[in-house]
Structures are given as structure tokens and as C-alpha cells.
Motif scaffolding. Structure first.
Motif, PDB file in Angstrom:
ATOM      1  N   UNK A   1     -74.895  62.223  52.738  1.00 18.10           N
ATOM      2  CA  UNK A   1     -73.677  61.904  52.326  1.00 18.10           C
ATOM      3  C   UNK A   1     -73.723  60.321  52.290  1.00 18.10           C
ATOM      4  N   UNK A   2     -74.577  59.785  52.890  1.00 17.51           N
ATOM      5  CA  UNK A   2     -74.496  58.076  53.037  1.00 17.51           C
ATOM      6  C   UNK A   2     -73.380  57.543  53.791  1.00 17.51           C
ATOM      7  N   UNK A   3     -72.917  56.445  53.126  1.00 13.32           N
ATOM      8  CA  UNK A   3     -71.970  55.730  53.669  1.00 13.32           C
ATOM      9  C   UNK A   3     -70.627  56.480  53.758  1.00 13.32           C
ATOM     10  N   UNK A   4     -70.247  57.278  52.749  1.00 14.47           N
ATOM     11  CA  UNK A   4     -69.070  57.843  52.815  1.00 14.47           C
ATOM     12  C   UNK A   4     -68.792  58.876  53.997  1.00 14.47           C
ATOM     13  N   UNK A   5     -70.108  59.479  54.144  1.00 19.50           N
ATOM     14  CA  UNK A   5     -70.090  60.726  55.264  1.00 19.50           C
ATOM     15  C   UNK A   5     -69.957  59.705  56.587  1.00 19.50           C
ATOM     16  N   UNK A   6     -70.265  58.716  56.673  1.00 16.31           N
ATOM     17  CA  UNK A   6     -70.135  57.903  58.030  1.00 16.31           C
ATOM     18  C   UNK A   6     -68.876  57.167  58.121  1.00 16.31           C
ATOM     19  N   UNK A   7     -68.039  57.279  57.109  1.00 16.42           N
ATOM     20  CA  UNK A   7     -66.918  56.549  57.432  1.00 16.42           C
ATOM     21  C   UNK A   7     -66.873  54.956  56.671  1.00 16.42           C
TER      22      UNK A   7
ATOM     23  N   UNK B   1     -77.412  52.586  52.382  1.00 13.40           N
ATOM     24  CA  UNK B   1     -77.807  52.678  53.826  1.00 13.40           C
ATOM     25  C   UNK B   1     -79.321  52.482  53.933  1.00 13.40           C
ATOM     26  N   UNK B   2     -79.657  51.562  55.017  1.00 13.43           N
ATOM     27  CA  UNK B   2     -81.027  51.531  55.238  1.00 13.43           C
ATOM     28  C   UNK B   2     -81.091  51.372  56.764  1.00 13.43           C
TER      29      UNK B   2
ATOM     30  N   UNK C   1     -76.307  47.699  55.286  1.00 14.19           N
ATOM     31  CA  UNK C   1     -75.303  48.403  54.394  1.00 14.19           C
ATOM     32  C   UNK C   1     -75.382  47.475  53.024  1.00 14.19           C
ATOM     33  N   UNK C   2     -75.778  48.155  52.025  1.00 15.72           N
ATOM     34  CA  UNK C   2     -76.002  47.288  50.775  1.00 15.72           C
ATOM     35  C   UNK C   2     -74.928  48.156  49.752  1.00 15.72           C
ATOM     36  N   UNK C   3     -74.432  47.037  49.076  1.00 13.25           N
ATOM     37  CA  UNK C   3     -73.338  47.269  47.684  1.00 13.25           C
ATOM     38  C   UNK C   3     -73.714  46.733  46.581  1.00 13.25           C
TER      39      UNK C   3
END
Length: 453
Positions: free
Chosen positions: A249-255, A229-230, A218-220
Motif C-alpha cells: 500500500x505504499x505511502x498511504x498505508x504508512x499514513x 517509497x524507497x 519519499x518521492x512524489x
């Protein structure tokens, strides 16, 4: 030193501190890639590992087409290309010059056998087992022993990665070309024969879902709003999975959420003045000098500790502590206190290491199975191990031998966070026999007093 095949947190943090856009690595998670088992009925043939042009040269020589010009004419290819193929088969011992004439060749005994084998190849119907990656929507080379069932990933606390919604697996996904690439990826290069798919007759998708364990990075950015995400597979970031996750949807879709780190615990003023930035990458942890050398040369070591160094120190404590080990953490999670964790902990107890674990925050319950297994160790090692629930602790402390780490990092719950909220936690490492002994004795007494109250 960790190698490229090492997927531990601290080595991944060394290899991928940022992504291509310069975002910082914030978290590393254990995840599960959705995999479908397929049974593909196809028309295949076994082919020798020989270039196609070389095969035709041998077949033509068997048919008594023996000169470069004649072969070139039959094949419709330039003579230099045919000459190169002939040279290769001369070198392999399958061809020889005829009657000492360089313009004409003939098969050797070995070449005769090879030509017969090539001519005898016939297509046949085969059922091929293979695996399909439901996230990246592509065939996925792996061994079935790598895959887990759903109940296993739930028990391990792995984050289930999504499958492309509503995606049916069709012949467009499992084309002959795709299946040949897949077979090439899993085949033994040393084998003489390989399967070549000519066409697909039927695709049967197995109903039972399987999953492959992977690491999720997880990168920010500095605002903590631009999150990327990777997925690490076979020790490398997979671009196709990175694109697929972004599309879904990336990180948001995974919560997955990134939050500001908790304020790190401060030391007394004297130690704060000695506190230095982290001096080495986590991968050099094992190479740190012994406490005796530090005390003799430079006095106490006091330095910052990055988030990805914490698990490495916890593992070092569980595998290398010689005299004492103390852990204080508000929460317990079975994703951290695994069978492996407990085995290492018992290894320290068998070596007569004194161990104290304390936990507790408000009314938050600890997993009953974890509590039961730790209590079992207290009964087996009553003189060496204490496991104590204290009323309400914010402290996150690890002490092993002459190392003391005070931090905002949750030692026994950093995996399996049900809220999937991650922070760049920071701590401080103090390495000094006298200072650490003072802290250790104070904390042991505090734990004892809590247990008696």
C-alpha cells in the motif's frame, strides 16, 4: 565531501534527488525494518574453499586415477575441463607430474594432506542463528548489534515499517539454498572453512521482535499525488523493499502525506532582489567561502535554501558556531532535540557561545523531558543560554555567527511529525556581518520582551 557511506539527509539528497520514474525527493525519514530472530537446526558440513571439480581431481589422484583421460571418463566430463582443474592444482602445489610424464599426475605431500582433509568432511547437526526480514520476506544478513528493541525505536521516534501480514516463516523461506546465500553474505572470505547447509531440520522463530534502523526516502511527482517509497540499507536503495512496500500500500498505508509547502518568509525588497537560486549541492556546505571573503569580493550573499540543506546548517551551527547561536521554532520534538543535539549545544556553551532558543505555538505543549533538559542547561549556563516559551510564533529562524536563515522549515520538529505530513520547505540564507547582527539584536530583544511580559 560526503562519501557513498554517508547517509545524512544532505548526502542522500545529493545521491537520490529523483527516483527511476523522475519523481522528486520530498522527504527523508528514520525508519525501522521488522526483523525476526531465527534459530535454524540444519545438517551442515564444513567445506574447503576449493572448486568442486578440483576437489574430485584430488580425490581421484588419491585413488590412483592419475591420467586426464581416466579422470575425464570417471567424471563424465570433457578432457579440457579436467585439464584446467589439474592445471590449477599443479599451480597450488597439490599435484605434480608423475615420472616426468605430462599425461599422468600424482599428489604431492601437500596434496595428500588436502585430499585427506576433503575425505574426512562429514555432515553434522548444527543450530544456526540468523535473521529474517519480515517486510521483504527473506533472510537478512546483519549483526545483532545493529538491531533495536521496540521500546528503543519508539524512544527514537522511528517509523515502524510493516511486516507482510499473516506471513508464517516456513522451510520454503529458509531453504538450504537461501541459508547458504545468507551464510556466504556474512562469512569471512579470508577464512579457510565455511559452512554448507545440506538440509533444514527445524526452524524456531524467536518471539521478541527486533528492528533494524534504515532510512526511508519519499518521492512524489509535481502533482504531489504519485508518491513512491524507497528503503536505504547499507547505503543503497533496496529494490526488494521498494517492491514490498508498494505491494502493501505504499505511502498511504504508512499514513505518509505530501502537502503543498508553506509560503516562504519574504525579505525586504532590496534583499529579495539579491536573492539567488541555490548555488551548490548541500554536500558542498563545508566548502562555502568565509564571510570575510564574501564581504570583500561580492557583498552580502543572499540565496535560496533547499529543504535538505536545513539540517546540515543546523548541525553546522551546533558544531561550529563561534560567537552566537539563535533558534526560533514553533514546536519542539525529542526526535530532533536528542542527547546528541544537547551534547553539541553544551559544547557551544562551553566555548562561551551565546545561545538563545525560543519556541511556542498556541497551546501546543512541548515534551516535558525536552523542556526539562533545556531548562537544566539554562541553570548551568545562566549568562550564556536563554530558553524561552513565547506566546505564538510562526517564525522559523536560525542565526549562527554571520549566517541568518529565515524559512518555512521547522528547525526543532522536522523529525517525528505525528501527522507524517511532509513538504518541500524553502528558505533563504543571508550571509553578511552587518545585516545578520541587526537581525540578531532585534530578535534577542523581541525574545527578552516576550519573556518579561
Amino acid at each position: 565531501m560526503p562519501t557513498a557511506t554517508d547517509t545524512s539527509d544532505h548526502n542522500l539528497a545529493d545521491r537520490y534527488p529523483t527516483d527511476d520514474a523522475g519523481r522528486n525527493l520530498i522527504a527523508i525519514m528514520d525508519a525501522a525494518l521488522p526483523i525476526a530472530g531465527l534459530s535454524v537446526t540444519a545438517l551442515v558440513q564444513e567445506r574447503k574453499r576449493i572448486p568442486l571439480l578440483d576437489e574430485f581431481v584430488l580425490r581421484l589422484a588419491k585413488a590412483d586415477v592419475t591420467s586426464v583421460s581416466d579422470m575425464s571418463g570417471v567424471l563424465g566430463l570433457d578432457e579440457p575441463m579436467v585439464s584446467q582443474a589439474i592445471a590449477g592444482q599443479l599451480s597450488e602445489g597439490n599435484l605434480q607430474y608423475r615420472h616426468n610424464l605430462s599425461a599422468s599426475v600424482q599428489l604431492t605431500a601437500r596434496g595428500q594432506s588436502a585430499a585427506i582433509d576433503l575425505a574426512s568432511v562429514r555432515p553434522q547437526r548444527r543450530t544456526l542463528p540468523c535473521f529474517y526480514d519480515r517486510l521483504a520476506s527473506e533472510l537478512h544478513p546483519c549483526d545483532e548489534s545493529d538491531l533495536l528493541f521496540r521500546h528503543e525505536i519508539e524512544d527514537l521516534g522511528l517509523l515502524e515499517l510493516p511486516a507482510e501480514p499473516g506471513k508464517a516463516i516456513t522451510e520454503a523461506d529458509v531453504s538450504p539454498a537461501a541459508l547458504n546465500r545468507f551464510l556466504g553474505d556474512i562469512s569471512d572470505d579470508s577464512a579457510d572453512l565455511r559452512l554448507e547447509v545440506i538440509n533444514i531440520r527445524k526452524i524456531n522463530v524467536k518471539r521478541v521482535r527486533r528492528f533494524r534502523p534504515v532510512r526511508l526516502l519519499v518521492f512524489a511527482d509535481t502533482t504531489l499525488e504519485d508518491v513512491n517509497l524507497a528503503v536505504v540499507i547499507d547505503n543503497e536503495i533496496s529494490p526488494s523493499h521498494q517492491r514490498a512496500l508498494a505491494k502493501l500500500g505504499g505511502a498511504a498505508a504508512l499514513g505518509i502525506k505530501i502537502d503543498e509547502p508553506a509560503e516562504r518568509p519574504r525579505l525586504d525588497d532590496e534583499l529579495e532582489q539579491l536573492r539567488a537560486p541555490t548555488t551548490a549541492s548541500p554536500s558542498t556546505l563545508a566548502a562555502e567561502p568565509p564571510i570575510e571573503q564574501l564581504a570583500a569580493d561580492t557583498g552580502p550573499e543572499v540565496r535560496a535554501l533547499t529543504v535538505f540543506e536545513h539540517p546540515a546548517h543546523l548541525d553546522t551551527a551546533l558544531t561550529m558556531a563561534n560567537r552566537r547561536l539563535l533558534i526560533i521554532s514553533p514546536w519542539l520534538r525529542r526526535e530532533v532535540i536528542t542527547t546528541d543535539f544537547l551534547g553539541k549545544l553544551e559544547g557551544r556553551l562551553r566555548r562561551s557561545v551565546s545561545v538563545h532558543i525560543a519556541h511556542g505555538y498556541q497551546d501546543d505543549p512541548a515534551p516535558s523531558d525536552v523542556v526539562s533538559r533545556l531548562n537544566n542547561l539554562t541553570r548551568r549556563y545562566p549568562k550564556l543560554f536563554t530558553f524561552t516559551r513565547i506566546t505564538n510564533t510562526h517564525a522559523k529562524i536560525l542565526i549562527y555567527d554571520d549566517v541568518w536563515i529565515t524559512t518555512s522549515f521547522n528547525w526543532l520538529s522536522f523529525r517525528g511529525d505525528p501527522n507524517r505530513t511532509y513538504r518541500m520547505e524553502e528558505g533563504t540564507l543571508v550571509r553578511d556581518q552587518t545585516l545578520v547582527t541587526t537581525q540578531y539584536e532585534r530578535l534577542v530583544q523581541q525574545i527578552h520582551d516576550e519573556a518579561q511580559s
